[in-house]
Design a protein around this motif. Structure first.
Motif, PDB file in Angstrom:
ATOM      1  N   LYS A 196      59.627  32.240  52.170  1.00 57.05           N
ATOM      2  CA  LYS A 196      58.180  32.396  52.104  1.00 57.05           C
ATOM      3  C   LYS A 196      57.843  33.052  50.763  1.00 57.05           C
ATOM      4  O   LYS A 196      58.449  34.060  50.384  1.00 57.05           O
ATOM      5  CB  LYS A 196      57.676  33.312  53.227  1.00 57.05           C
ATOM      6  N   LYS A 228      51.075  16.680  56.405  1.00 52.00           N
ATOM      7  CA  LYS A 228      49.855  16.417  57.187  1.00 52.00           C
ATOM      8  C   LYS A 228      48.716  16.015  56.252  1.00 52.00           C
ATOM      9  O   LYS A 228      48.968  15.612  55.121  1.00 52.00           O
ATOM     10  CB  LYS A 228      49.564  17.631  58.058  1.00 52.00           C
ATOM     11  N   ASP A 262      55.632  27.467  51.265  1.00 51.92           N
ATOM     12  CA  ASP A 262      56.706  27.382  52.248  1.00 51.92           C
ATOM     13  C   ASP A 262      57.433  26.083  51.954  1.00 51.92           C
ATOM     14  O   ASP A 262      56.883  24.995  52.138  1.00 51.92           O
ATOM     15  CB  ASP A 262      56.164  27.389  53.684  1.00 51.92           C
ATOM     16  N   ASN A 308      48.006  23.006  60.100  1.00 53.22           N
ATOM     17  CA  ASN A 308      47.713  21.651  60.555  1.00 53.22           C
ATOM     18  C   ASN A 308      46.509  21.151  59.753  1.00 53.22           C
ATOM     19  O   ASN A 308      45.369  21.432  60.081  1.00 53.22           O
ATOM     20  CB  ASN A 308      47.428  21.679  62.064  1.00 53.22           C
ATOM     21  N   ASN A 310      58.435  23.855  55.257  1.00 55.20           N
ATOM     22  CA  ASN A 310      57.273  23.178  55.858  1.00 55.20           C
ATOM     23  C   ASN A 310      56.488  22.383  54.818  1.00 55.20           C
ATOM     24  O   ASN A 310      55.479  21.748  55.137  1.00 55.20           O
ATOM     25  CB  ASN A 310      56.376  24.202  56.552  1.00 55.20           C
ATOM     26  N   ARG A 311      56.926  22.467  53.579  1.00 55.68           N
ATOM     27  CA  ARG A 311      56.344  21.699  52.478  1.00 55.68           C
ATOM     28  C   ARG A 311      54.860  21.986  52.292  1.00 55.68           C
ATOM     29  O   ARG A 311      54.017  21.088  52.288  1.00 55.68           O
ATOM     30  CB  ARG A 311      56.625  20.204  52.684  1.00 55.68           C
ATOM     31  N   VAL A 312      54.609  23.295  52.156  1.00 57.10           N
ATOM     32  CA  VAL A 312      53.263  23.754  51.850  1.00 57.10           C
ATOM     33  C   VAL A 312      53.317  24.424  50.480  1.00 57.10           C
ATOM     34  O   VAL A 312      54.210  25.236  50.227  1.00 57.10           O
ATOM     35  CB  VAL A 312      52.786  24.784  52.905  1.00 57.10           C
ATOM     36  N   PHE A 352      51.800  29.252  56.583  1.00 53.33           N
ATOM     37  CA  PHE A 352      53.074  28.653  56.205  1.00 53.33           C
ATOM     38  C   PHE A 352      53.308  27.290  56.866  1.00 53.33           C
ATOM     39  O   PHE A 352      54.233  26.594  56.509  1.00 53.33           O
ATOM     40  CB  PHE A 352      54.213  29.620  56.532  1.00 53.33           C
ATOM     41  N   ASP A 353      52.447  26.960  57.831  1.00 55.17           N
ATOM     42  CA  ASP A 353      52.615  25.668  58.491  1.00 55.17           C
ATOM     43  C   ASP A 353      51.281  25.196  59.063  1.00 55.17           C
ATOM     44  O   ASP A 353      51.137  25.013  60.278  1.00 55.17           O
ATOM     45  CB  ASP A 353      53.673  25.805  59.602  1.00 55.17           C
ATOM     46  N   ASP A 356      60.380  37.063  60.833  1.00 53.96           N
ATOM     47  CA  ASP A 356      60.721  35.700  60.413  1.00 53.96           C
ATOM     48  C   ASP A 356      62.231  35.537  60.337  1.00 53.96           C
ATOM     49  O   ASP A 356      62.908  36.148  59.518  1.00 53.96           O
ATOM     50  CB  ASP A 356      60.090  35.446  59.036  1.00 53.96           C
ATOM     51  N   TYR A 404      53.690  17.648  51.390  1.00 59.58           N
ATOM     52  CA  TYR A 404      53.015  18.203  52.584  1.00 59.58           C
ATOM     53  C   TYR A 404      52.770  17.066  53.575  1.00 59.58           C
ATOM     54  O   TYR A 404      52.136  16.053  53.235  1.00 59.58           O
ATOM     55  CB  TYR A 404      51.702  18.882  52.179  1.00 59.58           C
ATOM     56  N   ASP A 461      50.825  32.433  61.073  1.00 58.69           N
ATOM     57  CA  ASP A 461      51.683  31.244  60.961  1.00 58.69           C
ATOM     58  C   ASP A 461      51.018  30.109  60.188  1.00 58.69           C
ATOM     59  O   ASP A 461      51.703  29.321  59.532  1.00 58.69           O
ATOM     60  CB  ASP A 461      52.053  30.710  62.361  1.00 58.69           C
TER      61      ASP A 461
END
Lengths: 482, 482
Positions: free
Chosen positions: B196, B40, B143, B11, B146-148, B8-9, B218, B38, B5
Motif C-alpha cells: 500500500k 473496474k 495498490d 468498486n 488490486n491495480r489501483v 485500495f480496492d 493488513d 484497473y 478498504d
C-alpha cells in the motif's frame, strides 16, 4: 621528471603475461589498450602465440626491435626472476624502458619471504636503470587523453567519452576501490573521464608523494582525489598535501580509521594506517577535504571540478518540492557550516512575482518553495532572481519534475541561466533533480554542459559544505576575515 | 473499517477534473489507471468531452448510473463548492461513494481564508455521508495488486512488476517525497512494487493514525515506512506506532528536525514539526527505526522486507576486495552496535582450504579477504563456511567482480547457498556488489529472488545496524538478555 611522464604517455608498450584467454587479466589489458585507442605500438609477450587481438607476439622483451618505454607485468609473480634477467639483457643493449606497471599480485603484500624476495628482485633491476615502478599489486594507470589504459578492469567509459578528460585526477591505494571509482564514475548521468587515474598498490617505488608532486605540476589536474589506507611517512605526506592544497583542492577518503579497520588494512596492503585522529586533525588544519563515503568522494571531486568556489557560506534553498526542501534545510543546519542568506526585499518581491501564487517565499529566510505547480519558466526565473541577489553566494536548486515540466525544456532553461548569462562562473549552483533513473535525461543534458547534478538534497548539502569549507580555508590562508 | 478498504480496492472510480491534455494531472491519472490495469470502471467527469482514453465522459458525478465508490478530485480547487453540491445530489439518491482522494492543492495548507473555506466545504459534505477523504494536496494512493493508482506521477513501475507486491507499505506527508520514493524504488536493480502506498497531504480526514491502524491489520504489510513532517497529536502517534512495532517494524524519515527546517515544514503542509528531540527519544524507546536519509529509508525498508532478523549483533565481513573490506570494517565499528564474531578454529581451517592462497583469514577476527583472485566457487564456498559457523549471526558479503568472475554464475552460486540450502531463512546476508551500473545484471538476478543488494559497504552496514537494533529491541521486549 624521473621518467614519470612515461606512465601517462609511453612510447610503445610491452605486456608480459599477455594471454589469448578472454577471461585472463593478460587479455583484458590488451583489449583495453585497443578499446581506448592507444596510438602507438603494443607488444604482447607470449612464447606460445603468434598474435593476440591483432598484436604480433614476441617471445621475450629483449627480442623487440622497436623502442619500448612501458612494460606491464601480468604474468604469475614467480616468473619475476626470469623476466628481470631478460629486462637486464634488453637494457644493456637498448636502455629504453622507462616505466614498469606491475599489475601482478603475490609480492611483498603477502608478507611471505618469497613475496618479499620477488619484490626485491623487481626493484633492484629497475633501480639500477632508473626505471620507475608502479605496484606491484595494482590495477594500473589510465590517461584518457593520451589513450593509455593499463588496467585489467573492463573498459567502462563509453566510446564518446574517451579522449576527453575532466580536471579530476585520482590515486587509489586499493585496486578494488580504484575499479569501483571507474565504474561508479562511468555510471554518472554524464560519465566521468578522469584526467590521470592511478592504482598504486604496494608502492614499492612510486608512492603517494611522487604522484602528488607529479599532479601538482600537471596543468590538466584541477582537483586531486585520494583513497588512502596508510603511508609510512605520514608527516611528509601531510606536508606535501599541505603545500599543494592552496593551488589544488585535495579530497581524501581515508580508511583504516578504527583500530580493527587498521588491522585489516595492514593485512591488505601491508600499510600501517597510522593514528586516525592525527590524520584527521592534520587534514583539517591544512584545508584537506576528508570525505566520509565513496559517494561523497565522487560527488565532491565532481563539484570541485565543475563549480567556482562560493564567496562565503551562504546557500539559498530554492525548491519546487516542500518535503525535499525541508529535508535540505535540516541538512544545511546540521552541516554547522552553511547558512541561509537574508535576501533583499526587492528579491522577495521579484520572486513572488515570478512563481505560482501558492508559493512560499522566505519563510524561513533564505528559502523558497515554488511548488509543484511551477512551470519551466518559473523554475528559471526564480533561479535567476535568487542568483542576482548579492547576499546569495550559492544555491541549492531542487526539483522533482512532474510530468508537465518537460525534461528537455527544463535543462535548456537552466543552462540558459547558468551558462547563457554566465552565472556558472560566478556562484555555485547545486542542482538536485529527484529521483532515480527517470530524470537521467535532464541530468545528463546538464552534466554534459558542466553542471553537476545530485540524487537527493543531502548530497547537495554535503558537496556544498566541502566547497564552503575549502573557500573559507583559502580566505583564512590569505588572511581575510571569514 | 470505516470505508478505508475502498481506497485500495474501490468498486468503480470517477475522476473529477479529467482532461484530454496529456500534460495535465487530470489526464495522467486516467493514464495511470489504464496502465496499471484497473479492472473496474473509470468515469472521467468532463462536461466538454465525449471520451478520454476510451473512457466515456460524464458531465456530472450525479449523472453516472453505475456504482461509484471512489472519487478523485483534480479540478481547480475553487470548483469544490459546485462539486460538493453535485456529490450531495448523488448521495441523496445513490449513497454509494465511500472515499474521496483530493489530489488538488490550494486548500487549507495555504493558510488563506479561501483555502480553509474550501477544505471546510469538502469535509462537511464528506463527513455527513461518512465518506473518507485522502488529502487535499496529496498525490494519492497505489495498490499494486488490486491495480489501483490514483496518482498523477507517471507510472514508473515496469509492466512485469505490476500486479506483484512486496511487504513494504509506505505513507508520506509530502507528495514529492512520495513521488521520489516511487521513482527511486522503480530504479532499484529489481524494481520495488510497494504494497500500500499513500500520500496523505493535508490530513483533513485520513491521517497517519488511521493508516497505521489500517496497515496494522493488513496481512500483506510486513514493514511500514513513514515520511513524517509533523502531527498535531504526537503522543497518540507514538502510542499507535509503539503498539504496532512489536509485530511490524516501522521505519521513519522525520524532517523538520532543525528549528528552521520545522518552520519550512509549517509553510509546507501547515504541520507543526514538534520538538525533534522528543520524537527521537520516543522512537528509540519504542523500537521505531529512525533513518537519516532517503537512501537509508529505501534500503532499510527493503532489507526488513527481504531478510530474517539476526539473532544478535555479530556480523562477519567476507570480502573479495581489501579496500572495501576495510571501509566496511570502519563502518561496522563506527555503528557502535555491530560486532565482529570470533569463529571457530574449524571454520578458519575450512575457510583457508576453500579460498585463494594469498587470502587473509580472521586477521582481524570476524573478517576474511578472499582477494580478487577468488573464483565463483570460492565466493560461494567461503560464504557457506562462514554461514555455518554458529557464532556468525549475519554476514556482509562484498565483491567487486573482476571480468573473470561471470555475473550470471556468481548470482546462481549465491542463490544456491542462500535459497538452495535455505540460509536466507536463517541468517541475514547483506550483499554488496560494487559498483555502479556495471553490476546491475547480477544484482537484478539476486533481487528478483528476494536477496537485497547494496551499492557500497556503508549501506550494508547501515541496514545491518537497523536490523540488529530492531532484533535487540524485540529481545528486550521479551525480557531476553541482549
Amino acid at each position: 621528471m624521473n621518467n614519470m611522464d612515461a606512465f601517462f604517455d609511453p612510447n610503445n608498450i610491452a605486456v608480459v603475461g599477455a594471454s589469448d584467454n578472454p577471461l585472463k587479466a593478460g587479455h583484458v589489458i590488451l583489449e583495453n589498450l585497443k578499446r581506448i585507442g592507444y596510438p602507438k605500438k603494443v607488444f604482447p609477450i607470449n612464447a606460445g602465440k603468434i598474435e593476440i587481438l591483432g598484436y604480433p607476439c614476441h617471445k621475450k622483451l629483449s627480442e623487440i626491435d622497436d623502442v619500448v618505454e612501458m612494460v606491464i607485468l601480468i604474468m604469475p609473480s614467480k616468473m619475476i626472476f626470469e623476466f628481470m634477467g631478460d629486462l637486464e639483457a634488453r637494457m644493456q643493449v637498448k636502455n629504453d624502458v622507462k616505466v614498469i606497471v606491475c599489475a601482478s599480485a603475490d609480492y611483498a603484500e603477502t608478507k611471505t619471504e618469497e613475496g618479499i624476495r620477488r619484490q626485491k628482485c623487481l626493484m633492484e633491476t629497475a633501480g639500477r636503470y632508473g626505471i620507475r615502478v608502479m605496484g606491484p599489486n595494482c590495477i594500473g594507470v589510465i590517461d584518457n587523453v593520451n589513450r593509455v589504459d593499463t588496467t585489467f578492469v573492463e573498459t567502462v567509459l563509453p566510446p564518446e567519452s574517451r579522449g576527453r578528460r575532466s580536471g579530476i585526477s585520482f590515486i587509489s591505494q586499493s585496486g578494488s576501490i580504484a575499479a569501483s571509482m571507474l565504474m561508479l564514475g562511468a555510471s554518472q548521468p554524464a560519465p566521468i573521464a578522469m584526467n590521470k587515474f592511478v592504482s598504486i598498490g604496494n608502492m614499492a617505488d612510486v608512492d603517494f608523494i611522487d604522484l602528488l608532486e607529479y599532479l601538482e605540476q600537471d596543468e590538466d589536474t584541477k582537483v586531486i582525489g585520494l583513497y588512502l589506507e596508510g603511508y609510512p611517512d605520514g608527516k611528509r605526506l601531510i606536508e606535501t598535501m599541505a603545500r599543494i592544497v592552496p593551488q589544488k583542492p585535495i579530497i581524501v577518503l581515508k580508511v583504516g580509521r578504527s583500530d580493527i579497520g587498521a588491522s585489516a588494512a595492514n593485512s591488505h596492503t601491508g600499510s600501517l594506517a597510522g593514528a586516525d585522529a592525527v590524520y584527521t586533525a592534520a587534514f583539517r588544519q591544512y584545508g584537506i577535504i576528508q570525505v566520509e563515503t565513496i559517494g561523497e568522494l565522487l560527488d565532491t571531486l565532481q563539484i570541485f571540478n565543475s563549480c567556482v568556489l562560493p564567496k562565503d557560506e551562504s546557500m539559498f534553498i530554492l525548491t519546487q518540492a516542500g518535503g525535499p526542501g525541508i529535508y535540505c534545510t535540516d541538512a544545511l543546519i546540521a552541516s554547522k557550516r552553511l547558512k541561509m542568506p537574508l535576501v533583499s526585499e526587492e528579491t522577495k518581491v521579484r520572486l513572488r512575482g515570478c512563481i505560482p501564487e501558492m508559493s512560499s517565499v522566505c519563510s524561513p529566510e533564505g528559502y523558497a518553495d515554488i511548488t509543484a505547480a511551477a512551470s519551466v519558466q518559473q523554475h528559471a526565473d526564480s533561479l535567476r532572481a535568487v542568483l542576482e541577489d548579492e547576499n546569495v553566494s550559492s544555491v541549492a536548486f531542487i526539483t522533482v519534475l512532474p510530468k508537465f515540466v518537460p525534461q528537455k525544456e527544463l535543462a535548456e532553461a537552466i543552462l540558459d541561466v547558468l551558462k547563457g548569462t554566465g552565472w556558472i562562473h560566478k556562484k555555485p549552483v547545486y542542482v538536485c533533480i529527484m529521483a532515480g533513473n527517470f530524470v537521467l535525461p535532464v541530468r545528463k543534458a546538464l552534466e554534459e554542459n558542466g553542471i553537476r547534478t545530485f540524487n537527493t538534497p543531502l548530497e547537495c548539502v554535503r558537496a556544498a559544505t566541502y566547497m564552503a569549507q575549502y573557500a573559507c580555508f583559502l580566505k583564512q590562508k590569505r588572511g581575510e576575515q571569514v
